[in-house]
Design an enzyme around this catalytic site. Structure first.
Site, short mmCIF file in Angstrom:
data_model
loop_
_atom_site.label_atom_id
_atom_site.label_comp_id
_atom_site.label_asym_id
_atom_site.label_seq_id
_atom_site.Cartn_x
_atom_site.Cartn_y
_atom_site.Cartn_z
N ARG A 336 -21.11 11.42 -12.03
CA ARG A 336 -21.84 11.83 -13.24
C ARG A 336 -21.42 13.23 -13.69
NH1 ARG A 336 -26.18 10.34 -16.56
NH2 ARG A 336 -26.55 8.40 -15.46
N PHE A 370 -28.57 14.86 -12.11
CA PHE A 370 -27.73 14.08 -11.19
C PHE A 370 -26.25 14.45 -11.30
CE2 PHE A 370 -26.26 9.96 -9.31
CZ PHE A 370 -27.16 9.82 -8.28
N GLU A 743 -34.32 13.54 -17.96
CA GLU A 743 -33.36 14.54 -17.47
C GLU A 743 -32.70 15.40 -18.55
OE1 GLU A 743 -31.44 11.17 -15.44
OE2 GLU A 743 -31.05 12.59 -13.84
#
Ligand code: MTE
Ligand code: HPA
Ligand code: MOS
Length: 805
Positions: A336, A370, A743
């Protein structure tokens, strides 16, 4: 005192939208009535557990003497790896995480044994009586050194796009980029990015108890109940159907309970099968901080080639993720980071390399974003460098490089389809008065020798979907009882983000009933099986869609029944305001209260329970070719942050923040705003105050709030303006065209770090590029200021006639 929200802003003037409902547990949260795992009814005979930790970061265990532990008051049982009936492995995706260490240890704080005792105090005191001797080896703590010596938890991954095509042949991918060498101008640099402790207010906890037929039930604070179920079953050598994992709510997870809550549940469950009694396992904060992994620190390098107008032609970005001692979720985290190395910018010819360094610390794990946040920082750093190199406004350089029609394919081959970033940034530029304030700040800095101000406006383009395709699925189940009340269950978990509220809203809307008529009970693996973690911001995307499908099934069934039973005209039936409305075949209006409809359906033997399932369409990424579409869509946002620094102490504060964030058609603007504010502040903590320190023996020195500084109320921006982008529904068919919000807002705080660099750069008239590692604590800012002043002095000595700012 200034008002927190400008009364003139569009926020305060607009009427609240219809779907602005309070969080389902809001009152419970503030009154203390919402219960967490530690508050639940304690079963008779409950035992407590404590773990003994490795005093060394690396080495062989030469002596483990637990005799005094066994005879300590209140001790019922002492557990070591030898007591495990199944396998000693609680790794998330890849193996590598023993529940209890066997012959050797790999990080300071690794659990070696556990004590089960009649009280928490007895358990914790008994632990201190162990004699542990370890043949110490020097720990490896530097991820750069780890890569240099080939110490990795998983192989590296490389993405490359050249001459408008993704390079799929693996052996072709890692070569130098010709266009980078030939670009008219180049910037290069490196950046160390610190990790972050999750600091969920509720620590890791589980309570396990014997369940029917040699089964076991685990009440757990986890984002991933199915993972707890699976690992309990594997470690105890039980079939999955003998284990139930249940979670009503967490007091925060932030990624820290995606994989690493499992070991806690497994430990409690192991104690249950060895003692036959219920067991609770809750660690003190200090232990929690030492045992569990954090956000991955990264060490990143970049080289960016560009032309004289600041347009990027080529980029090479190398990311080294510090994974700690085991893989855990690091494959996905580093992937990611790589996907987000371009953030919102078209890089031209590009090469992105991701390494997974193995070090002797706790295994680093998921944390809001992440890896995405760590991946975005180098390109944001480079863009500011380009602007200062060319004496352009950084925002101008950003805008020239955004993905745009014709320049819209990423380095991994996904086409950017919804071109929202430029209009969003331009709106924020106007709303935040960016241009005028930049001039004002430059003027201020010319007359203020010690206190300097900085301003930066940075974008976020965050990919939504789990990058592991199979996780993008969700299930839900609805039951309507004979009074018309509805019980909903789905695979997602509630950690404060408001997922349950959103799912209830969707069900209520589809069935045309009041929100109060819908209730969600605890997430349980015996209700919805094989669930994905509530993570990747996809909780509502996946689970609310599954719940909607269940609601549609019920609605169709009820319509079919009512049409026949009451002779109604097909196509005229609707559920709204707690009633069924329709036109009869005779043409008369028809209305039946919801509760009465349900009662009649029941009497006529219509099933009032249904399931729904959803799998995200269109996605897929092939790691062997490094090409594909990992994300269903992107969520956008931008923030303009103004900071002030004291160049003699390095102290800094945030003066004003303006945010414009894209949530598509919001499912709940109030909750989304909370996520945006909270995400920004959490990102600000990561980038400016939260500093993790290990000593040379690999011992975490910042293991409590006295030494690890999370943002306090007083750190909130003095002036904090948050708006949702309106008029841009998701271009993909997500739940009511909304977008994920969990997020992405964390990365809005990158603007604060860029603003700090801007303030430091003012020391030499914005000509050179300060290096500012994160967290940009006062210490780091001071060092950067001193380096800048030294450089200015050197230049002055070399060219005494030049006028200095
Ligand atoms: N908000 C609160 N209040 N508490 C949390 O633990 N976790 C974040 C985010 N917002 C979190 C939160 C993280 S890491 C994720 S992935 C998402 O919420 C998960 O929930 P969602 O998918 O339902 O948005
Ligand atoms: N994001 C968050 N959590 C995850 C992911 C992801 O992409 N993949 C596996 N767990
Ligand atoms: Mo969030 S880091 O995907 O749990």
């Amino acid at each position: 005192m200034r008002q927190l929200i400008d009364p003139q802003s569009s926020l305060t003037r607009a009427a609240p939208p219809r779907n602005t409902q309070a969080h389902e547990s809001a009152v419970g949260h503030v009154t203390g009535r919402a219960s967490y795992t530690d508050d639940l009814h304690q079963p008779a005979g409950l035992l407590h557990l404590a773990v003994g930790l490795s005093p060394s970061a690396s080495g062989r265990i030469t002596r483990l003497d637990l005799a005094a532990v066994r005879t300590a008051p209140g001790v019922v049982r002492v557990l070591t790896a030898a007591d495990i009936p199944g396998h000693n492995e609680v790794g998330a995706v890849f193996p590598g995480d023993p529940l209890l260490a066997e012959d050797s240890v790999r990080y300071h704080g690794q659990p070696i044994f556990a004590v089960v005792a009649s009280s928490l105090r007895a358990a914790r005191q008994a632990v201190t009586k162990a004699i542990i001797e370890i043949d110490d080896a020097a720990p490896l703590l530097d991820p750069v050194e780890a890569i240099a010596t080939h110490q990795t938890v998983l192989p590296k991954h490389v993405q490359r796009r050249e001459h408008n095509r993704v390079v799929v042949a693996e052996e072709q991918r890692d070569k130098p980029l010709a266009r980078l060498e030939s670009a008219p101008l180049q910037v290069a640099g490196e950046l160390f990015i610190g990790g972050q402790e999750h600091f969920y207010l509720e620590g890791q906890i589980a309570m396990a108890e014997p369940w029917e037929d040699d089964g076991i039930r685990v009440l757990t604070s986890t984002q991933h109940p199915s993972e707890v179920q699976k690992l309990v079953a594997e470690v105890l050598a039980l079939p999955l159907h003998a284990v139930v994992a249940e979670v009503r709510r967490m007091g925060g997870g932030f990624g820290g309970k995606e994989s690493q809550a499992a070991a806690v549940g497994v430990m409690a469950a192991l104690a249950v099968v060895t003692t036959g009694r219920p067991v609770k396992f809750r660690m003190p904060r200090e232990t929690d901080m030492k045992v569990t992994g954090k956000r991955h620190p990264f060490h990143n390098r970049y080289q960016v080639g560009f032309d004289h107008s600041g347009v990027i032609q080529a980029a090479r970005i190398e990311l080294i993720g510090d994974c700690g001692h085991s893989p855990d979720l690091s494959a996905g985290v580093v992937d990611r980071a790589m996907f987000h190395a371009s953030n919102a910018y078209y890089l031209g010819d590009s090469l992105v390399i991701g390494h997974r360094a193995k070090t002797n610390t706790a295994s680093n794990t998921a944390f809001r974003g992440f890896g995405g946040p760590q991946g975005m920082l180098p390109i944001e750093n480079a863009i500011d460098d380009i602007a200062r190199t060319l004496n352009l406004d950084p925002l101008e350089v950003r805008k020239r490089n955004f993905y745009a029609p014709g320049r819209d394919v990423t380095h991994y081959g996904q086409q950017v389809e919804q071109h929202l970033i430029l209009p969003l940034v331009e709106q924020l530029e106007r709303d935040s008065d960016y241009r005028t304030r930049r001039q004002q700040i430059a003027a201020y800095n010319r007359t203020s020798p010690i206190i300097k101000r900085g301003l930066a406006l940075t974008p976020v383009q965050f990919g939504i979907s789990f990058t592991a395709p199979h996780l993008n699925q969700g299930g839900a189940m609805l039951r309507i009882y004979t009074d018309g009340s509805v019980l909903a269950n789905h695979g997602g978990t509630e950690m404060g983000q408001g997922l349950h509220t959103k799912v209830c809203q969707v069900v209520a809307r589809e069935l045309g009933i009041a929100l109060d008529d819908v209730r969600i009970s605890a997430t349980r693996t015996d209700k919805i099986p094989n669930t994905s973690p509530t993570a990747a911001s996809s909780g509502a995307d996946i689970n609310a869609m599954a719940a909607r499908r269940a609601a549609l099934t019920l609605k169709e069934r009820l319509f079919e029944f009512a049409r026949r039973h009451y002779d109604l005209e097909e196509g005229t039936l609707a559920l709204e305001d707690n009633a069924l409305t329709a036109t009869t075949l005779a043409g008369a209006p028809f209305r039946l209260a919801w509760a009465e409809l349900i009662q009649q359906a029941y009497l006529n033997r219509i099933s009032l329970a249904a399931e729904g399932f959803y799998a995200t369409p269109k996605i897929g990424y092939d790691p062997t070719t490094a090409r594909g579409r990992p994300f269903f869509y992107y969520a956008y946002g931008a923030a303009a942050t103004e900071v002030e620094i004291d160049t003699l102490s390095g102290e800094h504060r945030v003066r004003r923040v303006d945010i414009l964030h894209d949530v598509g058609d919001s499912l709940n603007p109030a909750i989304d705003r909370g996520q945006i504010e909270g995400g920004y502040i959490q990102g600000l903590g990561w980038l400016t105050t939260e500093e993790l320190k290990w000593n040379e023996r690999g011992q975490l020195m910042t293991s409590g709030p006295s030494t690890y500084k999370i943002p306090a109320y007083s750190d909130a921006p003095i002036d904090f303006r948050v708006s949702l982008l309106s008029g841009h529904p998701n271009s993909e068919a997500t739940i009511y065209r909304s977008k994920a919000v969990g997020e992405p807002p964390l990365m809005l705080a990158i603007s604060a770090w860029a603003a700090l660099r801007d303030a430091i750069a003012s020391l030499d008239g914005y000509r050179s590029n300060p290096r500012l590692n994160t967290p940009a604590t006062p210490e780091q800012v001071l060092l950067a200021c001193q380096a800048m002043r030294a450089q200015v002095a050197n230049q002055a000595a070399a060219a005494p006639s030049e006028e200095l700012p």
